[in-house]
Design a protein around this motif. Structure first.
Motif, mmCIF file in Angstrom:
data_model
loop_
_atom_site.group_PDB
_atom_site.id
_atom_site.type_symbol
_atom_site.label_atom_id
_atom_site.label_comp_id
_atom_site.label_asym_id
_atom_site.label_seq_id
_atom_site.Cartn_x
_atom_site.Cartn_y
_atom_site.Cartn_z
ATOM 1 N N LEU A 190 0.803 -1.215 0.000
ATOM 2 C CA LEU A 190 0.000 0.000 0.000
ATOM 3 C C LEU A 190 0.842 1.273 0.000
ATOM 4 N N ALA A 191 1.876 1.297 0.857
ATOM 5 C CA ALA A 191 2.676 2.513 0.993
ATOM 6 C C ALA A 191 3.512 2.771 -0.265
ATOM 7 N N ALA A 192 4.044 1.707 -0.859
ATOM 8 C CA ALA A 192 4.970 1.870 -1.984
ATOM 9 C C ALA A 192 4.239 2.295 -3.267
ATOM 10 N N ALA A 193 3.158 1.607 -3.608
ATOM 11 C CA ALA A 193 2.454 1.894 -4.861
ATOM 12 C C ALA A 193 0.985 1.548 -4.682
ATOM 13 N N PRO A 194 0.176 2.505 -4.229
ATOM 14 C CA PRO A 194 -1.215 2.217 -3.888
ATOM 15 C C PRO A 194 -1.952 1.390 -4.941
ATOM 16 N N GLN A 195 -2.012 1.866 -6.131
ATOM 17 C CA GLN A 195 -2.677 1.079 -7.168
ATOM 18 C C GLN A 195 -1.869 1.080 -8.462
ATOM 19 N N GLY A 196 -0.598 1.316 -8.361
ATOM 20 C CA GLY A 196 0.195 1.454 -9.572
ATOM 21 C C GLY A 196 -0.167 2.754 -10.238
ATOM 22 N N SER A 197 -0.014 2.847 -11.531
ATOM 23 C CA SER A 197 -0.332 4.061 -12.272
ATOM 24 C C SER A 197 -0.885 3.655 -13.627
ATOM 25 N N LEU A 198 -1.436 4.628 -14.327
ATOM 26 C CA LEU A 198 -1.932 4.355 -15.677
ATOM 27 C C LEU A 198 -0.790 3.897 -16.561
ATOM 28 N N ARG A 199 0.367 4.552 -16.427
ATOM 29 C CA ARG A 199 1.524 4.166 -17.235
ATOM 30 C C ARG A 199 1.918 2.717 -16.962
ATOM 31 N N ALA A 200 1.943 2.337 -15.677
ATOM 32 C CA ALA A 200 2.322 0.965 -15.326
ATOM 33 C C ALA A 200 1.298 -0.030 -15.876
ATOM 34 N N ALA A 201 0.013 0.325 -15.788
ATOM 35 C CA ALA A 201 -1.023 -0.580 -16.287
ATOM 36 C C ALA A 201 -0.896 -0.782 -17.794
ATOM 37 N N LEU A 202 -0.650 0.323 -18.536
ATOM 38 C CA LEU A 202 -0.523 0.208 -19.990
ATOM 39 C C LEU A 202 0.720 -0.569 -20.390
ATOM 40 N N HIS A 203 1.844 -0.325 -19.698
ATOM 41 C CA HIS A 203 3.049 -1.084 -20.015
ATOM 42 C C HIS A 203 2.834 -2.567 -19.742
ATOM 43 N N CYS A 204 2.099 -2.888 -18.688
ATOM 44 C CA CYS A 204 1.824 -4.283 -18.366
ATOM 45 C C CYS A 204 0.982 -4.942 -19.461
#
Length: 708
Positions: free
Chosen positions: A187-201
């Protein structure tokens, strides 16, 4: 800053193909997600491979041979050090044959099969074995002619670098989004990731990712994208609603002893509780000086026309005109007949009338109608698309009624709205196709929805039967028995004339067949049984004549295409036969069934189906027919139809205005839709700039359609 658009003449073939797909901006490419993935990260030794396995092998070409026995084919023998495999090509070029020369080392991908030549890859994808293996799965994108996957992959990678993928939704909202709550330790490090991370995934998934979760769109990255898309749609519709509330419409307050009260008192029947409730909702909207934008939905026969007439009466009472537009002349004429009967006696003492406008009118009649509309003596104007013609000039249009709204698009609604220069008319759209709740919450969220959920008393139940085409003779006897007793029937066919492409019984052939089958039979009055034919290609005068004879009982069975789907009301008709019922949509079948059961006598709807070549119906057709046989509830039928067909059946021409969802699935993503509905008004109020950026990212220019 917007990206400069290249001149069309300077575009290459692949660039033109990108524009054709609507991939104009970097964000459009970033949101162009893969259909599936190929795993090029691993090499599988042939010694460990199993038939049926999708794999990638690497080896040296031992031999290349073109065989001409029967079908010409290119056979390439590949050795990977642990075994040998044949690559088989039925379509190949001389350049390909030359490139696959003995001694060349290649990588080939495909499904391993057992063939005449041992382990075989049929039409595999291949390339020279050069460089390191990819570190991520290889995406396969939706494409078109002239747009190679390699070009598209490079374009997407570049777009991911250029596109503005900054966060437009606060972390607080994501923390509330179903399916995106992370493990506490992350939770502290990356609450829900980001749009950029989701698209790269999604564009470049790591090798260990569960392919099922990507292909079934359940992976958290997919959840993030679907939530963003639904939120954009909700934001656009809330924004359109707010902007509409700033526009001016005429206030049409009801008068206690006015025209609406007089109409209700003169009706030969009592209103249902649902009609009274919905009428009050509409009257409250009309009394305001902001435009009503309401959808009136109700099952077949629930009494929408009388509710529309009461709304029209409120507008006329306040000194304004009303227009009613229907998609077909038959439906418009049905409305016209009812409304003239109800309203004309009340309007005549005031020097007012009900006008009729269609494209088939004679010049003199049309000129008289146009003059009455312009002078304002035509208090109510009923017609087809002709109502919004350029020559039509209203004196004071206060209310626009659109029946079967899914057949009209944005352009038609705008044309009606622009008939007044100084203010906007109120808009009431009607639909006999009930809208499922999730669809009403998403694609129709810009509308207020009123529902007639009660049928008037005296409607007889309709028995629905499924009948195979092999029992056609039994059905003809049942038809004859009904007609001899003085009842009437509909027989609906999907085509007008024979088609070489589809082996369907057509209306003209069916009419001839029924005439032959009923020859010599007579009705209760001793007159021979008559067969009528009605379809869209008939001249208007012939259509009117056929319908008039059927309504008068002179025609026993009316053979028709779906032109009688809505609006036709003949209480004496007790049998509906739908030929090739498996070819119709579920909502359309329900509409057609609703043409019978309008009197006191029991009615039957026969779904006449023809199995396919294998003697069976398709699974989808079977689901549709069973659903219709199992329930008469239009809302339950609409729910099942949404599951079977998706939202297109309900949106109809509205699709030209409201973009369909690309990623979210209303049948499975209802929790995400609820989340988006909760957060959209809050974000518009608290972070309007971020909300606008979110709309622009996802909808671009299409967001303007929500304002119509």
């Amino acid at each position: 800053m917007a990206e400069p658009a290249p001149r069309p003449s300077a575009l290459s073939g692949p660039q033109k193909a990108l524009r054709k797909l609507g991939l104009l901006r970097a964000i459009d490419l970033a949101l162009h997600l893969p259909l599936r993935y190929e795993d090029q990260t691993r090499i599988t030794p042939l010694a460990q491979a199993q038939p049926g396995q999708a794999l990638q092998i690497e080896g040296t070409v031992c031999s290349t041979e073109v065989r001409s026995g029967g079908r010409r084919q290119l056979q390439v023998l590949l050795d990977d050090g642990s075994g040998r495999c044949t690559l088989l090509f039925f379509h190949f070029s001389g350049a390909q044959q030359k490139a696959l020369a003995p001694g060349v080392r290649i990588r080939a991908r495909g499904e391993l099969r057992s063939g005449l030549f041992g382990p075989t890859l049929l039409h595999p994808q291949w390339q020279r074995a050069e460089g390191e293996l990819p570190q991520t799965l290889t995406p396969v994108y939706p494409a078109s002619a002239g747009l190679p996957q390699a070009y598209l992959r490079r374009a997407v990678v570049g777009a991911l670098e250029r596109a503005d993928l900054s966060e437009t939704v606060p972390a607080l909202a994501w923390a509330d989004c179903p399916g995106l709550q992370p493990e506490p330790e992350r939770l502290a490090a990356a609450p829900q990731g980001s749009l950029r991370a989701a698209l790269h995934c999604l564009h470049q998934p790591p090798p260990g990712v569960a392919l099922d979760s990507l292909e079934q769109r359940t992976h958290p990255a997919w959840v993030r994208l679907k939530a963003e898309e639904l939120l954009a749609q909700q934001l656009a519709q809330w924004q359109a609603r707010r902007e509409r509330m700033l526009r001016l419409a005429p206030a049409l307050p009801p008068r206690p002893e006015g025209l609406a009260a007089q109409l209700q008192a003169a009706l030969p029947f009592a209103l249902t509780a649902a009609q009274v409730r919905v009428g009050a909702e509409i009257a409250a909207d009309l009394a305001r000086s902001t435009p009503m934008h309401r959808l009136l939905q109700g099952d077949v026969g629930s009494g929408k026309t009388v509710v529309a007439a009461l709304a029209a009466a409120h507008a006329i009472d306040a000194g304004w005109q009303c227009a009613l537009m229907a998609p077909t002349e038959i439906l418009a004429e049905q409305h016209f007949g009812k409304l003239v009967g109800w309203l004309a006696p009340l309007l005549a003492p005031q020097g007012l009338c009900v006008a009729w406008l269609t494209g088939s009118q004679g010049k003199a009649e049309r000129a008289a109608m146009l003059e009455a509309v312009q002078r304002g003596t035509a208090a109510l104007v009923v017609g087809t698309h002709a109502v919004i013609g350029e020559q039509v000039r209203f004196a004071r249009l206060g209310l626009a009624l659109i029946d079967e709204q899914h057949r009209f698009g944005v352009a038609q609604r705008l044309a009606l709205r622009e008939k007044n220069a100084d203010c906007e008319p109120h808009l009431l759209m009607m639909s006999a196709t009930p809208i499922p709740r999730t669809l009403a919450m998403s694609h129709f969220a810009d509308l207020d929805v009123s529902t007639l959920d009660e049928l008037p008393p005296g409607r007889s139940p309709i028995l629905t039967k499924l009948l195979g085409a092999h029992r056609r003779d039994e059905l003809l006897e049942r038809l004859r028995a009904q007609l001899v007793q003085g009842r009437q029937a509909y027989w609906v066919c999907p085509l007008i004339e024979e088609s070489e492409a589809l082996d369907l019984r057509n209306a003209q052939a069916t009419a001839a067949e029924l005439e032959a089958a009923l020859a010599g039979s007579k009705g209760p009055d001793g007159a021979p049984l008559q067969v009528g034919l009605l379809h869209a290609r008939l001249p208007v005068a012939e259509k009117k004549a056929v319908m008039a004879r059927f309504c008068a009982g002179q025609i026993g069975v009316l053979v028709s295409t779906t032109v009688i789907e809505v609006g036709v009301d003949v209480p004496n008709a007790t049998l509906m036969v739908i030929e090739h019922a498996e070819r119709f949509g579920l909502s359309q079948l329900h509409q057609l069934r609703g043409r019978v059961g309008r009197g006191a006598a029991a009615s039957v709807c026969v779904l006449l189906y023809a199995p396919g070549e294998n003697g069976r119906l398709s699974e989808t057709a079977l689901l549709r027919l069973r659903a219709l046989a199992e329930t008469h509830d239009g809302f339950e039928i609409a729910r099942r139809d949404l599951e079977i067909r998706g939202p297109g059946e309900f949106l109809g021409a509205r699709q030209s205005g409201l973009p369909l969802l690309r990623f979210a699935d209303l049948a499975h993503d209802a929790p995400l839709l609820e989340w988006a509905r909760t957060w959209a008004p809050r974000l518009l109020a608290e972070q309007p700039q971020a909300a606008q950026a979110h709309i622009e990212r996802w909808l671009g220019a299409k967001s303007d359609f929500h304002k119509a």
